[in-house]
Structures are given as structure tokens and as C-alpha cells.
Design a protein around this motif. Structure first.
Motif, PDB file in Angstrom:
ATOM      1  N   UNK A 154      10.389  -7.393  -6.764  1.00 49.94           N
ATOM      2  CA  UNK A 154      11.713  -6.849  -6.491  1.00 49.94           C
ATOM      3  C   UNK A 154      12.744  -7.621  -7.305  1.00 49.94           C
ATOM      4  N   UNK A 155      13.411  -6.931  -8.199  1.00 48.19           N
ATOM      5  CA  UNK A 155      14.361  -7.577  -9.103  1.00 48.19           C
ATOM      6  C   UNK A 155      15.470  -8.286  -8.317  1.00 48.19           C
ATOM      7  N   UNK A 156      15.645  -9.565  -8.609  1.00 45.64           N
ATOM      8  CA  UNK A 156      16.720 -10.336  -7.994  1.00 45.64           C
ATOM      9  C   UNK A 156      16.376 -10.940  -6.650  1.00 45.64           C
ATOM     10  N   UNK A 157      15.153 -10.666  -6.133  1.00 50.59           N
ATOM     11  CA  UNK A 157      14.761 -11.196  -4.826  1.00 50.59           C
ATOM     12  C   UNK A 157      13.360 -11.788  -4.908  1.00 50.59           C
ATOM     13  N   UNK A 158      13.308 -13.084  -5.112  1.00 53.86           N
ATOM     14  CA  UNK A 158      12.014 -13.770  -5.156  1.00 53.86           C
ATOM     15  C   UNK A 158      11.440 -13.870  -3.750  1.00 53.86           C
ATOM     16  N   UNK A 159      10.133 -13.952  -3.668  1.00 50.05           N
ATOM     17  CA  UNK A 159       9.436 -14.084  -2.380  1.00 50.05           C
ATOM     18  C   UNK A 159       9.828 -12.983  -1.410  1.00 50.05           C
ATOM     19  N   UNK A 160      10.004 -11.780  -1.960  1.00 45.52           N
ATOM     20  CA  UNK A 160      10.354 -10.624  -1.134  1.00 45.52           C
ATOM     21  C   UNK A 160       9.509  -9.426  -1.554  1.00 45.52           C
ATOM     22  N   UNK A 161       8.922  -8.754  -0.573  1.00 46.97           N
ATOM     23  CA  UNK A 161       8.274  -7.471  -0.792  1.00 46.97           C
ATOM     24  C   UNK A 161       9.084  -6.403  -0.061  1.00 46.97           C
ATOM     25  N   UNK A 162       9.084  -5.196  -0.596  1.00 50.67           N
ATOM     26  CA  UNK A 162       9.721  -4.056   0.064  1.00 50.67           C
ATOM     27  C   UNK A 162       8.636  -3.037   0.373  1.00 50.67           C
ATOM     28  N   UNK A 163       8.654  -2.510   1.598  1.00 48.44           N
ATOM     29  CA  UNK A 163       7.682  -1.489   1.973  1.00 48.44           C
ATOM     30  C   UNK A 163       8.407  -0.203   2.334  1.00 48.44           C
ATOM     31  N   UNK A 164       7.776   0.907   2.010  1.00 51.12           N
ATOM     32  CA  UNK A 164       8.318   2.218   2.343  1.00 51.12           C
ATOM     33  C   UNK A 164       7.218   3.159   2.765  1.00 51.12           C
ATOM     34  N   UNK A 165       7.579   4.238   3.431  1.00 53.45           N
ATOM     35  CA  UNK A 165       6.618   5.223   3.934  1.00 53.45           C
ATOM     36  C   UNK A 165       5.634   4.602   4.924  1.00 53.45           C
ATOM     37  N   UNK A 166       6.147   3.756   5.804  1.00 51.16           N
ATOM     38  CA  UNK A 166       5.288   3.087   6.785  1.00 51.16           C
ATOM     39  C   UNK A 166       4.767   4.088   7.809  1.00 51.16           C
ATOM     40  N   UNK A 167       5.651   4.933   8.332  1.00 56.56           N
ATOM     41  CA  UNK A 167       5.229   5.976   9.275  1.00 56.56           C
ATOM     42  C   UNK A 167       5.765   7.322   8.789  1.00 56.56           C
ATOM     43  N   UNK A 168       5.389   7.680   7.572  1.00 58.12           N
ATOM     44  CA  UNK A 168       5.843   8.928   6.976  1.00 58.12           C
ATOM     45  C   UNK A 168       4.913  10.089   7.278  1.00 58.12           C
ATOM     46  N   UNK A 169       3.815   9.835   8.001  1.00 54.37           N
ATOM     47  CA  UNK A 169       2.907  10.894   8.429  1.00 54.37           C
ATOM     48  C   UNK A 169       2.614  10.725   9.915  1.00 54.37           C
ATOM     49  N   UNK A 170       2.280  11.828  10.534  1.00 53.09           N
ATOM     50  CA  UNK A 170       1.944  11.820  11.957  1.00 53.09           C
ATOM     51  C   UNK A 170       0.730  10.929  12.215  1.00 53.09           C
ATOM     52  N   UNK A 171      -0.210  10.920  11.286  1.00 55.73           N
ATOM     53  CA  UNK A 171      -1.416  10.106  11.430  1.00 55.73           C
ATOM     54  C   UNK A 171      -1.066   8.623  11.548  1.00 55.73           C
ATOM     55  N   UNK A 172      -0.076   8.162  10.783  1.00 56.25           N
ATOM     56  CA  UNK A 172       0.309   6.747  10.836  1.00 56.25           C
ATOM     57  C   UNK A 172       1.033   6.425  12.143  1.00 56.25           C
ATOM     58  N   UNK A 173       1.852   7.355  12.629  1.00 53.37           N
ATOM     59  CA  UNK A 173       2.510   7.141  13.918  1.00 53.37           C
ATOM     60  C   UNK A 173       1.461   7.014  15.015  1.00 53.37           C
ATOM     61  N   UNK A 174       0.481   7.924  15.003  1.00 54.42           N
ATOM     62  CA  UNK A 174      -0.551   7.897  16.031  1.00 54.42           C
ATOM     63  C   UNK A 174      -1.404   6.633  15.918  1.00 54.42           C
ATOM     64  N   UNK A 175      -1.648   6.200  14.708  1.00 52.59           N
ATOM     65  CA  UNK A 175      -2.404   4.961  14.493  1.00 52.59           C
ATOM     66  C   UNK A 175      -1.659   3.776  15.105  1.00 52.59           C
ATOM     67  N   UNK A 176      -0.334   3.742  14.926  1.00 53.64           N
ATOM     68  CA  UNK A 176       0.466   2.635  15.447  1.00 53.64           C
ATOM     69  C   UNK A 176       0.429   2.574  16.967  1.00 53.64           C
TER      70      UNK A 176
END
Length: 447
Positions: A47-69
Motif C-alpha cells: 500500500x503506497x505510503x503505508x508501511x506495515x499495512x495490508x488492505x482487504x476488500x470483498x471480505x463478505x461480498x458473497x452470501x457464502x462468505x457471510x454464512x461461513x462467518x
């Protein structure tokens, strides 16, 4: 249970992909997330400008992931579990702990946090996936909910307060001249997000719901202002919603994929920031108007619609707030009816369960409600407008609706469609054709 554990499970299941190219938190990372809207979870490691940082997206973008959680597999299992969590919430108060995984930063500076900037007309970066816990200072009532937060200075946000439970707490505190103490937690297990996006009765604390969904494993830490925050968040902010200070908020993107109007909204003052101490910081980017936003905002409403319709129809197979309806305004309900009057009762129950709903289609249980073509086919072959259309004029709908009769109140016209086959009819006239062959086309030699 924390976000990192959930991401590890997605990784093991082949549902997460790493993006190692250097990308900017402003526009670039959100753009890539939208291009994989219904696909894998993405973890951006550079991530430009942010060391030691990860960005995550689409964590629960499907029904399957919501149900898994939530540890469920079917629609009805999910509906029952979420509604159960709302009911038993008072008995699932999270245990308090001093064993937190975050430390306070030496100074408060929101510009040091990797808050994304999403859309071109928005005034700046926007925090869209954080859970705000607010406290009624008179009665100690707590509420957890997700709100749009736009930084307006190193220690200030402007917060979008929809007239719901946190707004009620804010107004009660304001009436006695008190600022509203809050915590803002960012980077959380999806079960906490699902609970915070729900709408139980006022006084039911959503973190209790989350603890029930997590089988009693949630721990919280009370901050100096007396408000709890999850002990395993990536970032926690302590602060107050000002009783007096307001400023312009917007224009910002909303769930309909359109810009919300500019409003005068309260200002939040941040007094302390805590950041997770172990490993790279995981920042969640949630793009408004896309699948993750729609699912989090609407999936509890599906459970409520299922519950209300089940009270008037013997068997409800499933409910969908549709993608084309922005996960909010349009629904499809699949039932097994026993009377030709059941679909109209189902329509009225759906509108009662989710007041923002303005269009609902009721279909038989042989229709795949996840396939818009099948739903339209049911309308084409099983719906007659002179008999099967329900119109409700001048009803309360959504203030987000750009064609509402009265946008301030959300007054609109609602429509229900009965696209079920008549019970007394010859069922063969309504049965879908099936070719009785079991070949696997992928194994045929086609040149």
C-alpha cells in the motif's frame, strides 16, 4: 474470533487472493476491489505510503462468505440463527478483558490511518466499515452500528446519523447538554459487522448479538470514556459525538450507487487512537454501492421478511433483496402456497417487515430466486396484472429513493406482484420443461 482468523480460513479455502503490486489507497485499491465485486477476497500487501499495512476488500461480498462467518449453510439456517441471536442477546454480554491486542498511538492524527478515498465527487477519504458504539449517558444504554465517517481534520470526523438508534442516543444526550461517548472499531470479524448492521429493538446491544453468533467467544475492553470496544480490532478510536458542533456531510456514495445529498451532520472528536501491535495492520476497504455493502445492509432484512412472511404463509423457502434493487428496495420471496390468497398476504408482510421496500415479487418454490431470468419467467407465465398486482400509494419507503414522492419522509408508491401459479389450475401448463438426459457436455468430443 477476529478478522485475521477469518481471513486465514478464506485463504485455506482458496477464497482469498493477494495483490502484491504497489497501489494507492486513494481510488486505485477501491477500483480493483470493484472489478472483483463477486469474486475472491483481496488482500493488498503493498500500500503506497503505508508501511506495515495490508488492505482487504470483498471480505463478505458473497452470501457464502457471510454464512461461513456465522457457521451456517442454508438460507433458513441463517435466518433462524440471526433472529435467535437478537432474541438471546441480553444473555450473551461479552466478557471484559485487559488482554487487548492494540496499543495507544502517541498522538491523534487520522491522516496516519489508511482510510481510503473511493469516489470522485466525495469530499475526501471515508471510513465505511467501522462499528460505532455509542452510550446513553443517562441510562447507560449501548448501541453498535455502522456509520459513514469522513475525516475533517487530524482529530475530527463528520458522521452520517440516520434517524435510528444511535441518533436517538445522540438526541437524548444532546437534550441534557452532553456529548455522546463512543468507540469506533475498524477491522473486525464479519459476525460483528453483521450484528452491527442489524436492527434489533432499542436497548438490545448488538455486541451481545455478535457474542451469541460467535458462540460466546467475543471479548471487549472498556475505554477511558466508559464505552466498550472489541478486544481484537485492528484499530480502535475513542471519542465523543459533539452535542453542539455540526458541519456539512457529503456528497457521498450510498447503497443505491448514487450520491447521497449533502446534510448538516454532527462532528466527532477523537481523543485517542489504538492500533493493533502484532504484524501488519489490516485495514478493511468497503466500497459503497457494491456487493459487500448490499449484503451487510440487507441480509438481516431478509431474515425479518422471512420471519414476517412465515407468520402468514405456511412455508417460506427463501428471500432475496435483489442485486438490481441495490440489496435494499426490491425483494423476491419464494413460498409454497396453500391458498391463492397466500401471495398477497406475503406481499403485505414483506412490506411490514422492511419499510424501505418498494417492490416485491412472490414466486413458487420451484423458481430459483437467485436467477433474475427465472423470476422474470415466473412473471411472464404466472402473473396477470388485473388480478395479481398490488399497489399501495403514499406509503413510507426509503429516503434514499431518488423518485420518492416526498424524499424527506421517503413517501412513495409500493408494488407487489403475485407470480405464483393458481392452485386450481392444471399444473402441467406451468411446469418447466425437462429433457431426461444425464450426459456431461464437458466430456463430449466437440470439434
Amino acid at each position: 474470533m477476529d478478522l485475521r482468523e477469518f481471513l486465514s480460513g478464506l485463504r485455506s479455502a482458496g477464497m482469498l487472493r493477494f495483490v502484491n503490486d504497489e497501489l494507492d489507497i486513494n481510488y486505485e485499491i477501491p477500483y480493483v476491489i470493484t472489478k472483483f465485486d463477486k469474486g475472491p477476497t483481496l488482500e493488498f500487501t503493498n500500500v503506497r505510503g503505508f508501511r506495515d499495512t495490508h488492505v482487504v476488500g470483498n471480505i463478505v461480498n458473497t452470501r457464502n462468505k457471510v454464512y461461513r462467518a456465522l457457521g451456517v449453510k442454508t438460507d433458513v439456517e441463517f435466518y433462524r440463527r440471526l433472529l435467535w441471536a437478537e432474541e438471546v442477546a441480553p444473555s450473551y454480554r461479552p466478557g471484559e478483558t485487559n488482554n487487548v491486542v492494540y496499543d495507544p498511538l502517541p498522538s491523534v492524527d487520522l491522516t496516519k490511518l489508511p482510510i481510503p478515498r473511493y469516489f470522485e465527487l466525495e469530499p475526501g477519504p471515508c471510513l465505511t466499515s467501522a462499528v460505532v458504539v455509542g452510550m446513553d449517558t443517562k441510562e447507560n444504554v449501548l448501541n453498535a452500528s455502522i456509520h459513514r465517517l469522513t475525516p475533517i481534520g487530524p482529530d475530527r470526523f463528520v458522521i452520517r446519523l440516520v434517524p435510528r438508534h444511535l441518533y436517538r442516543i445522540y438526541m437524548r444526550n444532546r437534550e441534557i447538554g452532553k456529548d455522546t461517548p463512543i468507540s469506533i472499531s475498524w477491522g473486525l470479524h464479519p459476525a460483528i459487522l453483521v450484528a452491527a448492521a442489524s436492527s434489533p429493538s432499542f436497548g438490545t446491544f448488538e455486541l451481545n448479538m455478535a457474542n451469541a453468533l460467535l458462540n460466546g467467544s467475543l471479548k471487549v475492553k472498556s475505554l477511558d470514556n466508559g464505552v466498550p470496544a472489541p478486544a481484537h480490532a485492528e484499530v480502535v478510536m475513542e471519542g465523543y459525538i459533539s452535542a453542539r458542533e455540526t458541519t456539512k456531510e457529503g456528497p457521498c456514495m450510498d447503497v443505491l450507487g448514487t450520491y447521497d445529498e449533502v446534510r448538516e451532520q454532527p462532528v466527532v472528536r477523537i481523543t485517542r487512537i489504538y492500533v493493533r501491535r502484532d504484524g501488519p495492520l489490516i485495514a478493511q476497504a468497503l466500497v459503497a454501492g457494491y456487493s459487500e455493502h448490499k449484503l451487510l445492509m440487507g441480509i438481516e432484512k431478509e431474515a425479518k421478511i422471512w420471519q414476517f412472511v412465515s407468520n402468514v404463509v405456511p412455508e417460506v423457502k427463501s428471500v432475496r433483496l435483489t442485486d438490481g434493487g441495490c440489496g435494499w428496495l426490491h425483494a423476491v420471496v419464494a413460498i409454497r402456497k396453500q391458498s391463492d390468497g397466500d401471495p398477497k398476504n406475503a406481499i403485505m408482510a414483506a412490506f411490514a417487515a422492511h419499510p424501505s421496500l418498494k417492490y416485491v415479487v412472490v414466486v413458487d418454490d420451484d423458481i430459483n430466486i437467485d436467477d433474475p431470468s427465472e423470476v422474470e419467467w415466473a412473471m411472464a407465465t404466472r402473473f396477470r396484472a388485473d388480478e395479481d398486482l398490488v399497489l399501495i400509494k403514499y406509503a413510507r419507503g426509503s429516503t434514499l429513493d431518488p423518485v420518492a414522492i416526498d424524499p424527506l419522509q421517503g413517501i412513495t408508491t409500493k408494488m407487489g406482484i403475485d407470480a405464483t401459479r393458481p392452485i386450481s389450475s392444471d399444473i402441467s401448463r406451468f411446469r418447466k420443461g425437462v429433457i431426461p438426459a444425464s450426459l456431461d457436455p464437458d466430456k463430449l468430443r466437440i470439434e
